[in-house]
Structures are given as structure tokens and as C-alpha cells.
Write an enzyme that holds these catalytic residues in place. Structure first.
Site, mmCIF file in Angstrom:
data_model
loop_
_atom_site.group_PDB
_atom_site.id
_atom_site.type_symbol
_atom_site.label_atom_id
_atom_site.label_comp_id
_atom_site.label_asym_id
_atom_site.label_seq_id
_atom_site.Cartn_x
_atom_site.Cartn_y
_atom_site.Cartn_z
ATOM 1 N N VAL A 202 7.382 -29.749 14.882
ATOM 2 C CA VAL A 202 6.632 -29.849 13.608
ATOM 3 C C VAL A 202 6.589 -29.005 13.173
ATOM 4 C CG1 VAL A 202 4.085 -29.276 13.780
ATOM 5 C CG2 VAL A 202 4.547 -30.767 16.253
ATOM 6 N N ILE A 205 9.449 -31.079 9.779
ATOM 7 C CA ILE A 205 9.055 -31.465 8.819
ATOM 8 C C ILE A 205 7.865 -30.411 8.141
ATOM 9 C CG2 ILE A 205 8.040 -33.860 8.393
ATOM 10 C CD1 ILE A 205 10.695 -33.904 9.612
ATOM 11 N N GLU A 207 4.853 -31.097 6.442
ATOM 12 C CA GLU A 207 3.168 -31.629 6.715
ATOM 13 C C GLU A 207 2.443 -31.704 5.231
ATOM 14 O OE1 GLU A 207 4.184 -30.613 10.726
ATOM 15 O OE2 GLU A 207 4.252 -29.597 9.085
ATOM 16 N N ASP A 249 10.999 -48.500 -30.698
ATOM 17 C CA ASP A 249 10.439 -49.194 -32.195
ATOM 18 C C ASP A 249 10.077 -48.296 -33.438
ATOM 19 O OD1 ASP A 249 10.086 -52.147 -30.867
ATOM 20 O OD2 ASP A 249 8.228 -51.772 -29.752
ATOM 21 N N ASN A 639 1.481 -24.848 9.040
ATOM 22 C CA ASN A 639 1.580 -25.636 8.022
ATOM 23 C C ASN A 639 1.902 -26.321 7.651
ATOM 24 O OD1 ASN A 639 4.464 -24.767 9.226
ATOM 25 N ND2 ASN A 639 5.178 -26.620 9.838
ATOM 26 N N ASP A 643 0.603 -23.006 4.338
ATOM 27 C CA ASP A 643 1.816 -23.906 4.134
ATOM 28 C C ASP A 643 0.784 -24.462 2.390
ATOM 29 O OD1 ASP A 643 3.574 -22.288 5.241
ATOM 30 O OD2 ASP A 643 4.970 -24.085 6.257
#
Length: 810
Positions: A202, A205, A207, A249, A639, A643
Site C-alpha cells: 500500500v 503505490i 494511489e 500551414d 496516501n 498525500d
């Protein structure tokens, strides 16, 4: 249903009760719209909130967490601790899924609104007037005017996220195995070690990363709408930030696309048009030149009750109509006298257009206009002072010299020719119609460069982006404009489409970087040019407006279609639509792409440094068998709340001052550059060491529960101070104006408040298995939480926070 495709025009118009030259009345349009509904395909059914909510659980890591929650519940019941931890984990995941579903649906709604902005339009004749309407408002019986043409690879973001995911996945697996082996060797139970490994997974990663990248891109899309760029594919914004080449162009993109006829060449004499005091009368040959050029075109003019004249159509052709009005020659009146009976439309290969108009009883005239070389190639006679003479080499030399003289003045030059016919050929073909023509003269038009284009080109060069002009115009005209706006510089080469065709693929791939101007090119040449740049590892943006530009727009990393003059096919093939057809808008989009890329990199640095901090904390305490400093629910909370909210807010950071003074990012490098790895590692160890110190002090003073509380509190607040270090790799945090990102201030305050509530509200604190902190412990938590600012400021001061390349912007 009638097979209208088998009917003649007259039969179809009679069946639909409409008039070819007048169209439907407004009342009839409204009645048919109510009867048949809008002219649009039924869109796919939108996903419900609950379907989108359930899709949030498809993530591999979320599945791992759900399995961990179930195992935790089984263990909790067996050991008499109940299902509290299971409910907490699942509760956090459910809240996270609700937030994710809300953000996804909000982004979808925003994109739907953007689609409406990019809705295709069509030209129709109604009540005798040519008007522009939304294509969805076309009804059966409308007379629709068809214009001649002038709704996949991985993006850099996707490539880098894929690389990052592999690195994180392998790293997490290796560390989990180490933790598991070490834990078992200390005699800990398999289940407790397993739960610790899950906690570490956990922690490994980030999340919040997918949400951060999606939100950053969605915000960028909204910002670009205000800057006249509609992004059709969300990742395209970030791809723009990596662009190294912009192939554009000329007409309307680098120039104003406001054509005005200023020169005329007739009887081997070049005359400057005095638009303020035009000649009161034209001679027969001058009249013939003007009439032929106006009749050979699809632009339309209309006049209201007040006498105000408006033009619709290609800017080159509307310039001819405007030129005619100057001498009291109006196309509407001209076509009543000399009606069109057939035509051969313009195409990019021939660079010519022809019409056949009825001139008198049993008499017709072919009228041709186009590029000078292309028209001259089908002429064998010339009109000089009212007489038709053979076209000699001397005549051709004089015409070519006049063309070059006008082209050097950055004029677009059109050649006009004609020939009489006794009858219309039974089989209309280019070979029969465009042959043995009589040269009439040249018309020179000015299309001034956009003032903002020069500044945009200069910004491209400073930013390490190669601007390239691609045009159908004469080489000399193209060079004159390219030099004026700064695209063609000393040492650059220019090439025509014919010359390009003679080059081998190998030669073009090796030398494509030397060419800054492509003139007289056909749409298929654009694909070769894009591929040659891509062969050399470049990220290419390409503009286009015609049907035939679609392959090049698809091939390019960023296809940019013109919103004003672009066809629906071009818009459908493109990644973005420029609503103002302006080169400067592409450069603004590149700047926005770089800002988004920078902000995503900031979020990745923040999330990975904090996650590595958690891994470091768990790894050290596991290796030395110090106990578990953080429970799974603590890590999940950090997290997904502490976070993610600040990381999301980082996507709102403004662009740095030097953002367009550095070279583009190399997508092949991935996210984990040398500088990024260094910052993630040292800041991660720092972030992990701070709660480790707090855990050891709490463990010494009050046991495991207090240690976990101290570690949790310090980790939460240290991460909230760490986020303020992320704004710049080189500049001090104290030089950054926090009011430039008020969203981040709010995110920090909300995250702080939520963490504070977890720590001080007894009922919530009990759920998280935390203890109350006394005043001295709070002082220690606050002091430790400020360490990240001090450490990073010192590292920045010593010049060690970034690589040399990052400091110089290269």
C-alpha cells in the site's frame, strides 16, 4: 423511402419541395426540424454514477487492498478483535471510489461541453441567401453547399506512466519478499508478516497518481478553451508539452488570411492597384481577366436591405469578389448573365480550378484560375492588347519574372486563363477542358503575417522547438513570409513538393532537420515530412484544414485542425482544434502542456518521495525488528487523504518563468530522470527518518501504541510541509508566492484539519487505534514536521537539489 441518389437534381428538388437557387424558407425549416428532429447521430448512452463508481474498483492495487481487508477481517474475528480494521479499510476505499467517480463524471461533462464548442457547421442556401449553420440543424430539402478540401500511438504521458508502473511494481514485490523473509526469520506469525507486507505494498503505490494526472489534464483542457484551442483527446495536452517540431500551414495560421488584391499583371505590365482611387472604367482585357477570375470560384456574396455586402467562402476567392465590387462587378449579377453549366473543382495536385459558363446561345467559355506554373502548363496562347497570339518562350519568361517579383513581395499570385467552346464536351475531363488555354494575366494578393506569429515563432526557437512552414504557395512567396516571421533563418533550406518527391526516404530522414520551408506541397507530402521527423525521435505537431490533410493529422503526434476554415474530416482526424486558426495558439498550447507536465512531475516527486519514506520506515523497523510503526489503515489514510489532496492541488501550480526558455522534455527518458531519482531518494529517506525518530521516542516513552501515534502524526504533518518544497528544484520555497496557488493552501489546510481531527477526537482516534498526545509530544511532532523545509532549503542552497541540465533548462 425514395432513392434520391437515383434521381436527377430537378426531380429531387421537386420531391423535397425546395428550390435550387432559393432554398427553403425559415418557416419551412422550422416545421421540418420539428418533424424530423436534428441532423445528428444518437450518442452512446452515458454511464450511470453507480457503474462509474464500481469501475473504480478495477485497479489491481484496490483489489489487493480488498483482499487484505477480507483477510484482516478473518484474522480479527479469529483473534477476537472484530471487523473494525476491515470496515475502516473498506470505508476509505468506498470514499475514494466516490471521489473518483465524481471526478470522472465531472470531467466527462466538461468534455461534452467542449464537444458542443467544436460542433461542425455547414453552408446552406435559405431564402436565397448563403448562410452558415450548425450541421445538426440541416433538414431534408436544404440546399447544402459543398466546399472542396483545401470525429492510434501511445502518448508520451502513457509511455512514461507505463514505465513508472513497472518500476514501482517490481520494486514493491522485491521489498515485500524481503520484508516477509525478515519477518518470518524473527519468528513473527505468517499472518502478521503478511499484513505488514500488504501495508508496504500500500505504501509503495501512489494511489492518487492516476487522479492527479487526469485532473491536471482536464484543468489544462479548460484553460486552453479560453485560449482558442479545443482539445479533443485528453492526453494530447501533455503530448503538446513534449513537442519538438511544429509543422504549420502558412495561410491563415501564420498569416491573417485576409486576402486583398493589390497587383495585376496584364499585357506584360505590372500595375499596383490603387484601392482608394480605382479606375472608373476597365478596358475589355482587364474586364475579361476580372470576370474570368470571379466566375471561376465558389465564394458567395450577399447583400442586405441596407446594401451591406458580405462574402462567404475561401479567402482567396472572397478577395476576388471584393476586387470585382471595387469595379462594380458583382458575382451574383455576373452569374445570372453567364451561368455555370459545369466545373472541374480545384484539387491539390493540379492546383487549378475550371468552370464552364454559358456565354451566349450555343457559346460557352472555360474559365481557369490557379498556380502560375500550373496554369501556364496548359496554355498555348496569350491575350495581348486585345489580340490572341501564340504563347512564346519570351512571353513565359516575362510572366515568370513578374510572378517572382510579386512573390518576393510576399504576394500570393494567381494566374487566370480561358478558352471559348462551341459546345460542352459529352465527357467532361481535365484533359479536354484544361488544354489549349489563352493566358489572360496574373493577380497578386497580400496576406499579411499575423503580428503575434512573429513573437510565437521566436518563443518556439527559444523553447527548443523547430517551427516549419508547409504551404501550397510559390517557393519565393513562402520564403518571403518565412524570413519575415523568423521561421527561415541563416543556414536553413527550402524545398518544393516536386523536389521532395525526388528525395529518397533515407535522404529525407537524414536531412529533414535542415528544411524549414516546404512550398508547393500536396497533402500526401505532409505524411512523409511527419514520418521523417518522427524517425529522428521528434514529437511532431502538424496543422491542417482539408480532407486530404487527415492522414497527416493522424500520423502526427499532435494533429491540429483549423476551426474556421477546416473541414469536418480534418477536425475529426485531429487531436485539437484551433478556433482562431492561429499559430500562436499552438505555442500557447505547448506552454500549457509543459505546465501540466511540470505539475504532474511535481505530484509524482511528492507522492513517490512520501511513499518511499513510508517504505523506508517500514523496512528499517522490520529489519531491526522494532515493531510495526504504522498500521494499514494509517498508511491508507496518509496516501488517500494527506498525500492525494495536496498532490491534486499541485496540478494548479502556475507555469515557471523559464518554462519556454528550456528544451522540450525527452519522453524517452521516462519520469525517473537522474534529477528526479536523486530528489525522490534523498527526500524519501528524509520523510521516512522523521516518523522513525518519532516512533522510537514514542516507543521508549509509552510503548507501541504511542509510538505508532507519534509516527502517524509526524508523517502526516511532515508531508504537508514537504509539499511546499516541490514548487521549484532550484528556487527557495520562500521566494514562491503561495497566493499563486490558493487551491494548494486550501488542500493543506483541509488535510491538516482532517489529520488533526483523527488525532484529537477520542471516538475517531479509537477507530485508528491511536493514543492522545500531551503538550510536549505535540511540540516534538510540530518540530519534526518542519524538518523537511530546513533540509531541502539547505540542499537547494548548496545547489544539490537538481542536475546541471535542470539548472540550465536543457
Amino acid at each position: 423511402m425514395k432513392d434520391f441518389y437515383n434521381q436527377s437534381i430537378e426531380d429531387s428538388s421537386e420531391s423535397l419541395n425546395t428550390k435550387i437557387n432559393h432554398g427553403l424558407s425559415n418557416a419551412e425549416v422550422q416545421a421540418r426540424l420539428e418533424k424530423y428532429g436534428p441532423n445528428e447521430l444518437k450518442g452512446k448512452e452515458k454511464k450511470s454514477f453507480w457503474i462509474v463508481f464500481l469501475q473504480q474498483f478495477k485497479s489491481f492495487m484496490i483489489i489487493v487492498l480488498i483482499i487484505a481487508a477480507i483477510i484482516s477481517g478473518v484474522v480479527g474475528v479469529m483473534e477476537g478483535e472484530g471487523l473494525l480494521e476491515t470496515f475502516i479499510i473498506l470505508g476509505i476505499l468506498i470514499v475514494n471510489a466516490f471521489i473518483g467517480a465524481y471526478q470522472e463524471l465531472k470531467a466527462e461533462s466538461s468534455l461534452e461541453a467542449l464537444k458542443k464548442l467544436a460542433a461542425p457547421e455547414s453552408k446552406v442556401i435559405r431564402e436565397g441567401q448563403t448562410i452558415q449553420i450548425a450541421s445538426s440543424q440541416i433538414v431534408p430539402g436544404d440546399i447544402v453547399i459543398l466546399d472542396t478540401g483545401a470525429d492510434e500511438t501511445l502518448t508520451p504521458m502513457a509511455i512514461r506512466l507505463e514505465k513508472l508502473g513497472k518500476v514501482l511494481g517490481i520494486g514493491a514485490l522485491v521489498i515485500c519478499i524481503i520484508i516477509f523473509i525478515v519477518g518470518i526469520s524473527y519468528g513473527n506469525s505468517i499472518m502478521s508478516v503478511f499484513m505488514l507486507a500488504v501495508s508496504l505494498a500500500v505504501a509503495a503505490i501512489p494511489e492518487g497518481l492516476p487522479a492527479v494526472s487526469t485532473v491536471a489534464l482536464a484543468i489544462g483542457v479548460q484553460r486552453l478553451v479560453k485560449k482558442n484551442a479545443i482539445i479533443r483527446k485528453l492526453p494530447s495536452v501533455e503530448t503538446l508539452g513534449s513537442a519538438t517540431v511544429i509543422c504549420s500551414d502558412k495561410t491563415g495560421t501564420l498569416t491573417q488570411n485576409k486576402m486583398t488584391v493589390v497587383d495585376a499583371y496584364i499585357n506584360h505590365t505590372l500595375d499596383v492597384i490603387d484601392r482608394e482611387n480605382p479606375a472608373s472604367q476597365l478596358n475589355q482585357q482587364e474586364t475579361g481577366l476580372l470576370m474570368a477570375s470571379i466566375l471561376c470560384g465558389d465564394a458567395e456574396m450577399s447583400q442586405n436591405a441596407e446594401g451591406q455586402i458580405t462574402f462567404t467562402g475561401d479567402p482567396t476567392e472572397t478577395a476576388l469578389l471584393d476586387f470585382g465590387v471595387l469595379y462594380h462587378i458583382k458575382k451574383n449579377e455576373l452569374e445570372k448573365t453567364y451561368p455555370r453549366v459545369d466545373e472541374i473543382p480545384f484539387d491539390s495536385e493540379r492546383k487549378r480550378m475550371s468552370t464552364i459558363n454559358k456565354w451566349a446561345d450555343n457559346q460557352f467559355q472555360v474559365n481557369v484560375k490557379g498556380g502560375v506554373d500550373e496554369v501556364l502548363s496548359v496554355c498555348d496562347k496569350i491575350m495581348l492588347h486585345g489580340e490572341i497570339k501564340p504563347l512564346s518562350e519570351e512571353d513565359i519568361e516575362k510572366i515568370v519574372a513578374a510572378n517572382e517579383k510579386m512573390a518576393l513581395s510576399a504576394l500570393r499570385v494567381l494566374a487566370v486563363a480561358y478558352k471559348p467552346l462551341d459546345k460542352i464536351p459529352s465527357n467532361i475531363s481535365v484533359e479536354l477542358v484544361e488544354d489549349h488555354l489563352i493566358f489572360l494575366g496574373l493577380l497578386g494578393m497580400i496576406d499579411p503575417a499575423r503580428p503575434e506569429a512573429m513573437a510565437a515563432v521566436a518563443q518556439c526557437i527559444t523553447a527548443g522547438i523547430k517551427p516549419v512552414m508547409i504551404t501550397g504557395d510559390h517557393k519565393i512567396t513562402a520564403l518571403a513570409i518565412a524570413q519575415k516571421i523568423g521561421i527561415h533563418r541563416e543556414g536553413d533550406l527550402a524545398i518544393t513538393g516536386n523536389e521532395l518527391e525526388k528525395l529518397s526516404e533515407e535522404y529525407l530522414q537524414q536531412n529533414v532537420q535542415n528544411y524549414s520551408v516546404y512550398a508547393r506541397v500536396a497533402p500526401e507530402h505532409k505524411v512523409r515530412i511527419v514520418k521523417a521527423w518522427q524517425y529522428n525521435g521528434h514529437i511532431v505537431a502538424m496543422t491542417g484544414d482539408g480532407v486530404n490533410d487527415a492522414p497527416a493529422l493522424k500520423q502526427a503526434d499532435i494533429g491540429a485542425a483549423m476551426g474556421i476554415v477546416g473541414t469536418d474530416v480534418a477536425k475529426g482526424a485531429a487531436d485539437m482544434v484551433l478556433t482562431d486558426d492561429n499559430f500562436a495558439t499552438i505555442v500557447a498550447a505547448v506552454k500549457e502542456g509543459r505546465r501540466i507536465n511540470d505539475n504532474i512531475m511535481k505530484a509524482i516527486q511528492f507522492l513517490l518521495s512520501t511513499n518511499i519514506g513510508e517504505i523506508f520506515l517500514l523496512l528499517i523497523t522490520s529489519i531491526f525488528n522494532l515493531g510495526v510503526p504504522l498500521l494499514s489503515i494509517h498508511i491508507l489514510w496518509v496516501n488517500l487523504v494527506t498525500d492525494s489532496l495536496p498532490a491534486l492541488a499541485l496540478s494548479m501550480d502556475p507555469a515557471e518563468d523559464n518554462i519556454m526558455k528550456r528544451k522540450p522534455n525527452n519522453s524517452a527518458d521516462g519520469f525517473l530522470t537522474k534529477g528526479m531519482i536523486w530528489r525522490i531518494v534523498y527526500q524519501g529517506i528524509m520523510i521516512g527518518s522523521i516518523p522513525l525518530v518519532a516512533f522510537l521516542i514514542g516507543l521508549r516513552d509509552g510503548g507501541l501504541a504511542l509510538g505508532q501515534t507519534m509516527a502517524f502524526a509526524t508523517l502526516c504533518f511532515a508531508q504537508l510541509t514537504q509539499v511546499t518544497n516541490i514548487h521549484s528544484h532550484t528556487r527557495s520555497t520562500f521566494t514562491h508566492n503561495p497566493l499563486k496557488n490558493k487551491t494548494l493552501i486550501l488542500a493543506i489546510l483541509v488535510s491538516f484539519l482532517l489529520a488533526f481531527l483523527v488525532l484529537i477526537v477520542p471516538q475517531i482516534r479509537e477507530i485508528f487505534k491511536l493514543e492522545a498526545l500531551n503538550l510536549e509530544q505535540w511540540k516534538l511532532v510540530i518540530l519534526l514536521s518542519l524538518v523537511p523545509i530546513a533540509v531541502v532549503e539547505i540542499i537547494k542552497l548548496l545547489g544539490l537539489n537538481s542536475t546541471k541540465a535542470e539548472k540550465t533548462g536543457h
